[in-house]
Design an enzyme around this catalytic site. Sequence first.
Site, PDB file in Angstrom:
ATOM      1  N   ASP A 171      89.903  24.240  84.140  1.00 56.89           N
ATOM      2  CA  ASP A 171      89.264  22.958  83.954  1.00 56.89           C
ATOM      3  C   ASP A 171      87.778  22.846  84.252  1.00 56.89           C
ATOM      4  O   ASP A 171      87.047  22.616  83.428  1.00 56.89           O
ATOM      5  CB  ASP A 171      89.954  21.662  84.543  1.00 56.89           C
ATOM      6  N   ILE A 172      87.640  23.471  85.596  1.00 58.42           N
ATOM      7  CA  ILE A 172      86.321  23.533  86.026  1.00 58.42           C
ATOM      8  C   ILE A 172      85.463  24.559  85.245  1.00 58.42           C
ATOM      9  O   ILE A 172      84.219  24.342  84.891  1.00 58.42           O
ATOM     10  CB  ILE A 172      85.977  23.682  87.562  1.00 58.42           C
TER      11      ILE A 172
END
Length: 418
Positions: A171-172
């Site tokens: 996600d990051i």
Amino acid sequence: MLEGVRVLEFGQYAAAPYAGMVLAELGADVIKIEPPGGDAIRHWAPRIETTHGAESGAFFTFNHGKRSVELDLATAGGQQAARRLIETADMLVENNRPGVMKRFGLDYGSVREINPRLAYASISGYGQDGPRRDDSGFDLTLQARVGLMTTSGPATAGAAEPLKIGVPLVDIGAGAYAVFGLLAVYSAVVRGGGDFVDVPMQATSLVQMSLLANRYWLTGELPEPMGTAHPLAAPYQAFRTRDGHLAVAAGNESLWRRVVRVVGLPELSGDPRFATLALRAHHQAELAAVLERRLVTESTRVWEDRFTAAGIPCSAVQDLSQALADPQVLHRGLVEEVEHPRLRTLKRLGFPLGFGELAPQRLARPPDCGEHTAELLREVGMAEESSADPPAPGSTPTPTPTSATSDRGWTRHREQEP
């Protein structure tokens, strides 16, 4: 740095919200467009009790420094409000499944007609085309898809169980790549027009496997879990000490000679198993056993001081509480405190980069759902009237901030007494 730049974030959970928060730290005015009821992560644990009931601590993580507008994009009024906001934006980031924004008439092909200078990034599991285009993608499933789960965990003699990395790296990483793309497009706007950035989480996480992929192409060897060790270098892992673990990264011959000197084992220099970096990597289990027999005789602190004095990269293996209190973290002011009307203060990890003269924006608290709906729609001339009924005289306010949906598809946030 991005003062005067307006960003619209149609994001939930982590990837697009992380991108939006980074842009806010760079000075942008980030407007978070939330569906009725808010970003789904507002309902995740940990639940923090406040004077207005339980609130999600997970939501706080990636949503500092934004303004929140609550819109029902399934309605014509909500779509109209979104388009009016898009007219005023410089960047847009979203992480819906491909096709969702088009269903609302808010895909890049549609909105470029009203804002041709827009930098527009779409984060999705697999991208906007291809055989997996319509598959959903979450951090867990993408870690499985790109092979990350086969590379982590303790070294085992037999088949290893897959192991999820303990942080939302996919996600990051996707959010960070979205920021790269948006900034690249924005810097090109002066040459005439915006552009679309397709951010597939599969691709942005698979490129983080580049070193292992290159090794596979060259040798045919698949990566296997190796604990803290490295497949191509040794000593390059965490070793047991008398009271903990010390990670040592001696990835070249000069560092290896220093390790031999610091641990006081000169005989290792003449051992043919350890004569080169490649041989040490091949025999690293034997090397680790020899080194650990020496390292367990002293404390982590003693060895860390000795290795550091010799210029050998090393670190005690710290838990999260120790990492947050590390003197370097404190020196850089990475842990910030943010005032919150119901929790007094929140702590957050701030912007990790440093600049010569420019400074990142210090962010305000995360917004309540729909907190800035009326304010922002006034800015685009849409808040002259609302069919939202006010609370009846004498009625008891609900314990949490509420919003009422109007027939125009947007909501007006009603603040309660603090």
